[in-house]
Design a protein around this motif. Structure first.
Motif, PDB file in Angstrom:
ATOM      1  N   SER A 238       0.952  -1.212   0.105  1.00 58.89           N
ATOM      2  CA  SER A 238      -0.006   0.259  -0.004  1.00 58.89           C
ATOM      3  C   SER A 238       0.878   1.359  -0.125  1.00 58.89           C
ATOM      4  CB  SER A 238      -1.054  -0.133   1.211  1.00 58.89           C
ATOM      5  OG  SER A 238      -1.245   1.208   1.566  1.00 58.89           O
TER       6      SER A 238
ATOM      7  N   ILE B 174       1.125   5.424  -0.365  1.00 56.04           N
ATOM      8  CA  ILE B 174       0.320   6.760  -0.368  1.00 56.04           C
ATOM      9  C   ILE B 174       1.328   7.648  -1.288  1.00 56.04           C
ATOM     10  CG2 ILE B 174      -0.459   8.715   0.742  1.00 56.04           C
ATOM     11  CD1 ILE B 174      -1.410   6.897   2.771  1.00 56.04           C
TER      12      ILE B 174
ATOM     13  N   VAL C 192       5.020   5.544   1.655  1.00 53.61           N
ATOM     14  CA  VAL C 192       4.860   7.092   1.456  1.00 53.61           C
ATOM     15  C   VAL C 192       5.956   7.620   0.618  1.00 53.61           C
ATOM     16  CG1 VAL C 192       4.703   9.365   2.311  1.00 53.61           C
ATOM     17  CG2 VAL C 192       3.748   7.815   3.708  1.00 53.61           C
TER      18      VAL C 192
ATOM     19  N   SER D  31      -8.709  11.779   4.600  1.00 57.11           N
ATOM     20  CA  SER D  31      -8.410  10.363   5.087  1.00 57.11           C
ATOM     21  C   SER D  31      -7.154   9.955   4.765  1.00 57.11           C
ATOM     22  CB  SER D  31      -9.550   9.403   4.879  1.00 57.11           C
ATOM     23  OG  SER D  31     -10.030   9.464   3.327  1.00 57.11           O
ATOM     24  N   VAL D  32      -6.758  10.169   3.503  1.00 56.08           N
ATOM     25  CA  VAL D  32      -5.508   9.623   2.565  1.00 56.08           C
ATOM     26  C   VAL D  32      -4.298  10.379   3.557  1.00 56.08           C
ATOM     27  CG1 VAL D  32      -4.226   9.568   0.748  1.00 56.08           C
ATOM     28  CG2 VAL D  32      -6.578   9.295   0.620  1.00 56.08           C
TER      29      VAL D  32
ATOM     30  N   GLU E 278      -4.631  11.788   6.358  1.00 57.10           N
ATOM     31  CA  GLU E 278      -4.197  11.500   7.992  1.00 57.10           C
ATOM     32  C   GLU E 278      -3.374  10.082   7.971  1.00 57.10           C
ATOM     33  OE1 GLU E 278      -8.233  11.114   9.376  1.00 57.10           O
ATOM     34  OE2 GLU E 278      -8.437  13.345   9.187  1.00 57.10           O
ATOM     35  N   GLU E 279      -3.602   9.047   7.209  1.00 48.51           N
ATOM     36  CA  GLU E 279      -2.967   7.922   6.833  1.00 48.51           C
ATOM     37  C   GLU E 279      -1.529   8.069   6.594  1.00 48.51           C
ATOM     38  OE1 GLU E 279      -3.181   5.063   8.086  1.00 48.51           O
ATOM     39  OE2 GLU E 279      -1.894   3.844   7.090  1.00 48.51           O
ATOM     40  N   ALA E 280      -1.222   9.040   5.627  1.00 47.01           N
ATOM     41  CA  ALA E 280       0.217   9.348   5.310  1.00 47.01           C
ATOM     42  C   ALA E 280       0.840  10.050   6.566  1.00 47.01           C
ATOM     43  CB  ALA E 280       0.037  10.395   4.251  1.00 47.01           C
ATOM     44  N   CYS E 281       0.320  10.931   7.392  1.00 44.25           N
ATOM     45  CA  CYS E 281       0.671  11.394   8.478  1.00 44.25           C
ATOM     46  C   CYS E 281       1.204  10.436   9.727  1.00 44.25           C
ATOM     47  CB  CYS E 281      -0.132  12.531   8.999  1.00 44.25           C
ATOM     48  SG  CYS E 281      -0.143  14.039   7.985  1.00 44.25           S
ATOM     49  N   ARG E 282       0.009   9.569   9.782  1.00 42.56           N
ATOM     50  CA  ARG E 282       0.253   8.447  10.838  1.00 42.56           C
ATOM     51  C   ARG E 282       1.622   7.514  10.519  1.00 42.56           C
ATOM     52  NH1 ARG E 282      -0.165   3.261  11.624  1.00 42.56           N
ATOM     53  NH2 ARG E 282      -0.602   3.113   9.464  1.00 42.56           N
ATOM     54  N   ARG E 283       1.633   7.304   8.964  1.00 41.58           N
ATOM     55  CA  ARG E 283       2.921   6.542   8.707  1.00 41.58           C
ATOM     56  C   ARG E 283       4.152   7.143   8.941  1.00 41.58           C
ATOM     57  NH1 ARG E 283       1.069   3.528   3.192  1.00 41.58           N
ATOM     58  NH2 ARG E 283      -1.033   2.851   3.790  1.00 41.58           N
TER      59      ARG E 283
ATOM     60  N   THR F  32       5.377   7.245  12.250  1.00 40.18           N
ATOM     61  CA  THR F  32       6.044   5.873  12.880  1.00 40.18           C
ATOM     62  C   THR F  32       7.682   5.814  12.495  1.00 40.18           C
ATOM     63  OG1 THR F  32       5.632   4.868  10.699  1.00 40.18           O
ATOM     64  CG2 THR F  32       4.162   4.657  12.331  1.00 40.18           C
TER      65      THR F  32
END
Ligand code: PLP
Length: 389
Positions: free
Chosen positions: A32, A34, A347, A375-376, A378-383, A386
């Motif tokens: 997956s 982004i 990413v 939402s995309v 937000e997920e990029a930022c979460r990744r 990490t």
């Protein structure tokens, strides 16, 4: 086999496209990813524009049309530039082309001769030096440095102007730094252009994406309309990257002459799309206000996530790019940072060196495009978070 033309050997492409190719390979393997590498929104044009395209196709508006563009669209562009940037240009001064890159190429082909020198911003859109060299010119960078808030140093530009300098290209807001050239910088560039009889190519493709203030075009400064070519289009502000429509605005006589190039190269920009685009100019001001506040919010999101991961945001004043410093990330350089972002957290980002004449200057930077659905992003930022060590 006989070699290909030497001018082609002078060209180089965009770093973003090679990252995109690598990201696509990983996606084929089931990863997956982004995509924050390509400079494009992942949402679609406003509904009235899509409806207008359907109607244009249904009504059979699909023939060759005037090579300079359909009158209704040229009028709409002229009116829009006046309303949004105080640019006074007649519809006859607008040339519709298939994409900004094509409008830019036409302007460069029409202005640059072998042996000329072309000043361009560094870091900047890689096409400027590449195409200038392809036309046989010498591409001369002027630097946008963090110590100057990425504003141009006018003494440096003045010192780099030679009797061979013909054109100065710039892009405000700049890709990749997001710098909006200050009023003082625009005034001084205008003064130098008049003094040394230079053409200005002002790439204003991100003019609608500003985080504060109103846009000022160098065209609107005294005496500049006759020596400026504005390049703009629909890819970024109207979220229409794949529609491939852009425009050049310049002196009417000059444009009539360079129009021969579009007769030769593509006859006319796609007709149904031109008709649909007229509807884009009827969008209410609230469409842009919403877009702008959305981008401002997304900028905060990506700045926060990057900072938490040890990637220092170099805040833009406009555009939808974040250039960020990776020196605290614990990687060797921008190439490794882009690799880690892609393969470890999925990413895609562009190594900073892709935007510099001397790759060493961008060795500690990456560029992230934050024009993504909430939402995309937000997920990029979460990744990205990490990556924190
Ligand atoms: N100019 C700049 C500064 C850009 O960043 C881009 C696209 O990334 C373009 C022009 C090309 O625009 P278009 O997609 O309309 O050809």
């Amino acid at each position: 086999m006989a070699p290909i033309a030497s001018r082609v050997a002078e060209l180089n492409g965009e770093g973003a496209l090679s990252v995109f190719a690598r990201a696509k390979e990983l996606e084929k393997l089931g990863r997956s990813i982004i995509h924050l590498e390509l400079g494009e929104p992942d949402f679609h044009p406003a509904a009235p524009v899509v409806d207008a395209l359907r109607s244009a196709v249904a009504a059979g508006r699909d023939r060759y049309v005037s090579p300079r563009g359909i009158p209704a669209l040229r009028e709409a562009v002229a009116e829009y530039l006046l309303r949004t940037r105080s640019v006074h240009a007649a519809p006859e001064q607008v040339l519709i082309a298939p994409g900004c890159k094509m409008a830019l190429s036409l302007a460069m082909m029409a202005l640059i001769e072998p042996g000329d020198e072309v000043l361009y911003p560094d870091p900047g859109f890689p096409i400027y030096p590449s195409f200038a060299r392809g036309l046989g010119a010498k591409a001369v960078p002027f630097f946008l440095e963090e110590k100057n808030q990425f504003q141009p140093d006018l003494r440096e530009i003045a010192a780099k102007i030679s009797p061979r300098t013909k054109v100065l290209i710039f892009n405000s807001p700049n890709n990749p730094t997001g710098t909006v050239f200050s009023d003082a910088a625009l005034a001084q560039i205008a003064e130098l252009a008049a003094k040394h009889d230079l053409w200005i190519i002002a790439d204003e493709i991100y003019a609608r994406i500003l985080f504060s203030g109103a846009y000022k075009s160098i065209w609107s400064l005294p005496g500049m309309a006759e020596r400026t070519v504005i390049i703009d289009g629909f890819s970024k502000s109207f979220a229409m990257t794949g529609w491939r429509l852009g425009y050049a605005v310049g002196d009417a006589k000059w444009l009539e002459k360079i129009g021969l190039l579009n007769d030769l190269l593509y006859i006319c920009a796609p007709t149904p799309l031109q008709h649909a685009l007229v509807a884009a100019f009827d969008l209410p001001a609230s469409y842009y206000d919403q877009l702008r506040s959305d981008y401002a919010r997304k900028l905060e999101m990506i700045c926060d996530a990057s900072a938490e991961a040890g990637i220092r945001p170099l805040r833009p004043q406009g555009s939808y790019y974040l250039l960020a410093d990776i020196s605290e990330l614990g990687v060797a350089d921008d190439q490794e940072a882009a690799r880690v972002l892609l393969s470890r957290v999925g990413v895609a980002a562009v190594p900073g060196s892709s935007f510099y004449a001397d790759p060493a200057d961008g060795r500690l930077q990456v560029r992230l495009c934050f024009a993504k659905e909430a939402s995309v992003l937000e997920e990029a930022c979460r990744r990205i978070r990490t990556l924190r060590r």
